[in-house]
Each structure stands twice: as C-alpha cells, then as structure tokens.
Write an enzyme that holds these catalytic residues in place. Structure first.
Site, PDB file in Angstrom:
ATOM      1  N   ASP A   1       0.823  -1.203   0.000  1.00 18.17           N
ATOM      2  CA  ASP A   1       0.000   0.000   0.000  1.00 18.17           C
ATOM      3  C   ASP A   1       0.864   1.263   0.000  1.00 18.17           C
ATOM      4  O   ASP A   1       1.734   1.434   0.854  1.00 18.17           O
ATOM      5  CB  ASP A   1      -0.899  -0.025   1.242  1.00 18.17           C
TER       6      ASP A   1
ATOM      7  N   THR B   1      -6.878   3.447  -2.387  1.00 23.06           N
ATOM      8  CA  THR B   1      -6.720   2.043  -2.003  1.00 23.06           C
ATOM      9  C   THR B   1      -7.773   1.110  -2.589  1.00 23.06           C
ATOM     10  O   THR B   1      -7.454   0.064  -3.159  1.00 23.06           O
ATOM     11  CB  THR B   1      -6.716   1.926  -0.472  1.00 23.06           C
TER      12      THR B   1
ATOM     13  N   LYS C   1      -6.165  -3.835   6.409  1.00 23.47           N
ATOM     14  CA  LYS C   1      -7.371  -3.122   5.986  1.00 23.47           C
ATOM     15  C   LYS C   1      -8.389  -4.101   5.416  1.00 23.47           C
ATOM     16  O   LYS C   1      -8.039  -4.970   4.615  1.00 23.47           O
ATOM     17  CB  LYS C   1      -7.033  -2.094   4.906  1.00 23.47           C
ATOM     18  N   ASP C   2      -9.647  -3.913   5.780  1.00 27.21           N
ATOM     19  CA  ASP C   2     -10.685  -4.809   5.251  1.00 27.21           C
ATOM     20  C   ASP C   2     -10.749  -4.755   3.725  1.00 27.21           C
ATOM     21  O   ASP C   2     -10.824  -5.789   3.062  1.00 27.21           O
ATOM     22  CB  ASP C   2     -12.052  -4.486   5.861  1.00 27.21           C
ATOM     23  N   ARG C   3     -10.697  -3.544   3.143  1.00 25.98           N
ATOM     24  CA  ARG C   3     -10.803  -3.436   1.686  1.00 25.98           C
ATOM     25  C   ARG C   3      -9.603  -4.054   0.975  1.00 25.98           C
ATOM     26  O   ARG C   3      -9.705  -4.466  -0.184  1.00 25.98           O
ATOM     27  CB  ARG C   3     -10.990  -1.983   1.259  1.00 25.98           C
TER      28      ARG C   3
ATOM     29  N   ASP D   1       1.192   2.409   4.008  1.00 20.50           N
ATOM     30  CA  ASP D   1       0.292   3.527   3.739  1.00 20.50           C
ATOM     31  C   ASP D   1       0.096   4.376   4.990  1.00 20.50           C
ATOM     32  O   ASP D   1       0.154   5.613   4.929  1.00 20.50           O
ATOM     33  CB  ASP D   1      -1.051   3.000   3.250  1.00 20.50           C
TER      34      ASP D   1
ATOM     35  N   HIS E   1       1.267   8.278   5.203  1.00 24.41           N
ATOM     36  CA  HIS E   1       0.328   9.365   5.479  1.00 24.41           C
ATOM     37  C   HIS E   1       0.779  10.214   6.662  1.00 24.41           C
ATOM     38  O   HIS E   1       0.628  11.437   6.650  1.00 24.41           O
ATOM     39  CB  HIS E   1      -1.061   8.798   5.754  1.00 24.41           C
TER      40      HIS E   1
ATOM     41  N   ASP F   1      -0.994  -0.244  -4.788  1.00 25.08           N
ATOM     42  CA  ASP F   1      -2.324   0.258  -5.130  1.00 25.08           C
ATOM     43  C   ASP F   1      -2.318   1.726  -5.533  1.00 25.08           C
ATOM     44  O   ASP F   1      -3.302   2.235  -6.060  1.00 25.08           O
ATOM     45  CB  ASP F   1      -3.302   0.028  -3.975  1.00 25.08           C
TER      46      ASP F   1
ATOM     47  N   HIS G   1      -2.310  10.954  -1.630  1.00 25.17           N
ATOM     48  CA  HIS G   1      -2.338  10.421  -2.995  1.00 25.17           C
ATOM     49  C   HIS G   1      -3.724  10.614  -3.567  1.00 25.17           C
ATOM     50  O   HIS G   1      -4.625  11.093  -2.887  1.00 25.17           O
ATOM     51  CB  HIS G   1      -1.965   8.936  -2.980  1.00 25.17           C
TER      52      HIS G   1
END
Length: 552
Positions: free
Chosen positions: A45, A86, A168-170, A312, A316, A359, A493
């Site tokens: 990520d 993402t 992360k769930d996604r 990620d 951030h 991603d 991003h």
C-alpha cells in the site's frame, strides 16, 4: 520430418493450455508445467516506484533484491486512471480493468440511488465473525466484475483455494473477489484480532482462532527503533522536521517511538498499523494461513492475496521523505525474505509464483516541496467553497443544484435542473468554466465530456478511465501538480500525476522470465498476465493485456 515433429509438439502445447489440470496428472508430462502450485499476490500500500531504487543499497539479498534479480521487473508501470486510492487500486490489480468498468470509484463515494455516502467494502447484509463489533460487516458486492481469483475458482470448480488478508478490510475483501474461500482483516482497538465476515464463513477456522489466542499481536507492543544506525539513512530527510505528524502523546515525530508509553493515546492495537510491525504481523498471519489452509499442497493452483497496509499508514503520517518510511521498507524487505523462505520450504523453490505491486503512489509533502522552490501547495477549501456558493447564487438563484461534493467531484440534482428547464450539460459546463478559474485547479471535466468523447492519452484518458457513468459525478476536478486537500504534515495520494501512478511491478517464480522492461505497462495488465500463465479465463471486465516479456 523434423519440421513435422516440431509442428506436432507445438500443437500439443497450444491445445494443452486449454485443458484443466487434474490431481491425477503428472506434472512432469504436463505441457502446462509452468503452472505454479500457488500464486501469491502482494500489494504494498502506497509504494512509489522509487522506494525500490532509493533504498536499494540497504535491502538484503532475500527480499526485494531476490525478486528483482531472479524475476522480471516492469520499470515503467503505471495506474491508467484516477482517483489513485486504495479501494480502486486493489480492485484494478485483481480485475484487470479500471473504475469505469469495475465500479469501485473510491474508498467512499456518494451513491446516487440512496443519496448516501457508501464504503467500497461495506455490506449491512452480513455480520462480523471473530468480533462483537461491526468491523466485519463487509463483502465485495460493490464490485461489478470478476477478479483473477474468481476466475481461478471457476476454472478449478472451486477446488483451487483463494485466501485474502490485509490489515485493511478493503485490502482483503476486494482482491479475494466474490468467490474467495476466506478474507481476513485486522481489528485493532482493544482486541487486536484477525476477523472476517459471514459472507465467507460462520466461524473462524481453528488455525485462525489459535493465532488470535496466541496473542501474536501483543508481541509488537514495543518500542519502534531504527533497524540500522539512523545516521546511515542518508536517503531520507532529517528525523525531526515540520513536515511530519506525531503519534498521539508524542512531543515530536522522532525515533524512538515508545509504543507502550503512548498505547492508550492511539487506540491501543490500532497503533501497530501505523508502524512496520503491522507488516510483520501481516506476514505472521499469512504464514499461519499458508499452513492452516494447506495452500499449494496439491497440483491444483491456489491463490494467497496479501496486502501490506502499514506502508500507507506510515506514509500518510510521516511522509515520503521521512526516516520512518525508509525504516518501514527496510523492515518490509526482511518480512518479504521471511515469506519467500517459508514458500521455499513448504512448496519448493521455483514451484510458486509471486507478483508484487502497489495500489497507488504518493506525493512528497507539499510544504517540503514548496520550501525547495518546487510549485506545490494546499487547496483553500473554505475560500473555494465561499466563492463557489456566491457564483451558484448569482447564476441560479436560490435553487439548490448541488447534491454532494466528494472525491473532487460535484454531484448535481438532475430533477431540480430539469424543473428549471435547464440542460444538464449546460449546467455542467458553466460550473466547470467557473471552477477552472480557481487557484489550485488545473483541469475540470464534465460528465458530458466523459460520455461523449474517447480520450486515448494524457490526463483526460486517465480521468475517463476512472469515470463510471452510473456512479461518478457531473463535474470532476483535477488539482495542480503537488496541490492537495490534506493537512500540512504527511503524504497523500489520489491524483493522475506520475508520483501517484508510477508504482513497482515485479514477477518472480514459476513460469516467469528473468529480465526487465522500460516499455509502459499498466496496472490492468497484471490480471491478464497471470491468467495467461495459468491458462484460465481473463476476469470478465478485463481491459488490460498480457505482458508478453514476463512469460517464459
């Protein structure tokens, strides 16, 4: 005679690629002997391409370097759409197409039919597994096409297993596709457990329960110190600077980060996500899944989808140029080596296939760029909003024509516009022309333009690939390069510019050529490349093409 024999052999290879493999087949005589026992898809990520080259001298021989030196590297690999975030990123990697087709137009977006903001993996029809919270109410139902993992399940009559996991769930739900055996993600807070959804199962398997009971996440409640002497991290900026954010409870964004001391200030186990320890925990769970699910133990190809999310979170908070991001990648390199060694031991060297990509990329902190005399900055959201409201009031009176503004898109109320005897495309055009004059905005496109035109290159092409006719807005904004909606610390991003689109793409293992290319490849080429190697159907929305040079 020799020519005839050659043609017969060639024909047998061609038709053999169409035949499914059964467990009784002898791999030694299989014309598809390049089909691996296991495919491991890795998404890192927020990994910019230059993280591969910038930290190269610090990497060991068994992680990134092993994949580059022993596999195939696409050096000019890009996302061909925006927004580069993402949810769309993971979906595009696994579907071989863009948001214009697969429907995941953001992590969240305004749903025109319900009038509400929806999340790319949320689904109230399912319940959590492994927790009493709502963190497991997820499914891939917003994704409108199949994934490479779905196609593997279909091809093997569900005998090939698909397991997907991420903090992360996604990052787990979307790569797993509609037919995954299981997807798992990390529930932080007070629990620190890996969970799932009733979309996949009614209860966690024993191996996952055992992993949670072992308190594996608890061991990462420790101080984060640099892996190496921080003085050797010359590829990054000063440790203490104004461009980085701090953890709650810290006075400065500097090493060491004493996680036990600031545990309560950062929602307990959630802080692990924002450190390289989150990637290590993900690797731990991936190795447990490898054993617990028996992946790659028969001739029918299985698929393990892994997303490393901590990169990620760290990016951030601390930014592209931070010591923390450098340390995170050096530690990820060690985790990759650990994963590859485990695959060697379980499956045998050369019996599996790994691909690694990202991603999306990330912009350097605009405040830092600006101080280096590079054009960059932050959008004045309040000023823009006030000016825009004044324009709308002057032009259309008291009529409320705007339903929503999100993801740099305006959603108009088509019913109100029709009742005013106005044309949708005229209103779109008028709003677009107004916004184009605002500071920080470089381009504005309308839904009418997206539907009527066929762009083949440049920014319009990238925006159109991200535009979904049913789900996207009426007016789409593109900010100036290195101008963002974001706090003044840390990186972000989402743009169509190269810092967000240029990401690594590595292939390594069975059936993969050794080498590299500087020819442009696109993120949508990954799924059809893997499908070609496996001899299975492309995902049904595929718009990318196989990368010929990758395949032996």
């Amino acid at each position: 005679m020799k020519k005839l024999l050659f043609l017969l052999v060639l024909t047998s290879f061609s038709f053999g690629s169409l035949l499914p493999k059964t467990s009784a087949q002898n791999l030694a005589g299989d014309p598809l002997a390049s089909r691996p026992k296991l495919v491991v898809g890795i998404v890192v990520d927020q990994m910019r391409y230059d993280y591969l080259t910038r930290f190269w001298d610090h990497y060991g021989e068994g992680g990134f370097k092993r994949m580059v030196n022993g596999g195939f590297t696409c050096k000019n690999n890009h996302f061909n759409y925006a927004p580069t975030t993402t949810g769309p990123g993971h979906t595009s990697v696994y579907t071989g197409t863009t948001p214009s087709v697969h429907g995941i137009i953001g992590n969240n977006w305004y749903d025109k039919s319900s009038g509400k903001i929806v999340y790319c993996a949320s689904d109230s029809l399912y319940n959590s597994v492994g927790t009493d919270t709502d963190a497991g109410k997820m499914s891939p139902h917003w994704m409108t096409v199949t994934t490479i993992t779905d196609e593997l399940r279909l091809f093997t009559q569900k005998r090939g297993k698909v397991i997907a996991l991420a903090l992360k769930d996604r990052g787990a739900v979307l790569p797993g596709g509609h037919m995954a055996n299981a997807a798992y993600w990390f529930n932080g807070g007070k629990e620190g457990d890996w969970i799932s959804s009733t979309y996949y199962m009614e209860d966690l398997p024993k191996w996952a329960k055992d992993f949670n009971k072992s308190n594996a996440s608890e061991k990462y409640k420790k101080t984060w110190e640099p892996l190496k002497d921080i003085k050797t991290y010359v590829e990054s900026g000063a440790d203490d600077n104004k461009y980085e954010g701090s953890f709650g409870g810290e006075t400065a964004p500097v090493f060491p980060h004493d996680l036990p001391a600031i545990w309560e200030n950062n929602n307990q186990f959630d802080i692990i996500k924002g450190t390289p320890y989150g990637n290590s925990l993900t690797t731990d769970f991936a190795l447990a899944a490898l054993e617990g699910e028996g992946l790659g133990e028969d001739p029918i190809t299985d698929f393990l989808a892994i997303s490393f999310s901590s990169t990620d979170y760290v990016g951030h908070q601390f930014g592209v140029n931070s010591k923390e991001i450098q340390d995170t990648y050096l530690r990820l390199d060690q985790d990759l080596e650990r994963l590859l060694k485990a695959l060697d031991k379980k499956l045998g060297t050369g019996e599996y296939l790994v691909f690694l990509t990202s991603d999306h990329g990330a912009v350097d902190v605009p405040g830092y760029l600006r101080d280096q005399k590079i054009p960059a900055g932050y959008m004045d959201s309040r000023g823009m909003s006030a000016k825009f409201k004044e324009f709308m009031s002057f032009t259309y009176g008291d009529a409320n024509l705007i339903k929503n503004y999100s993801n740099a898109q305006f959603f108009l109320d088509h019913e109100v516009i029709k009742n005013l005897d106005l044309k949708i495309e005229d209103v779109q055009q008028a709003i677009g022309q107004e916004l184009l004059g605002y500071d920080g905005i470089s381009n504005v496109y309308t839904g009418h333009q997206m539907v009527q035109n066929n762009y083949t290159q440049g920014i319009p092409y990238i925006i159109q690939n991200g535009y979904n006719q049913k789900r996207s807005g009426d007016v789409l904004l593109v900010l100036d390069p290195a101008v963002v909606y974001y706090p003044e610390t840390g990186s972000t991003h989402g743009s169509p510019f190269s810092y967000d689109t240029h990401v690594p793409l590595l292939f390594y293992g069975k059936g993969i050529s050794k080498g590299s290319t500087v020819e442009r490849t696109e993120i949508t080429d990954i799924a059809p490349t893997i499908a070609t190697l496996l001899g299975i159907s492309f995902p049904n929305g595929t718009t990318g093409s196989p990368i010929e040079e990758v395949l032996e």
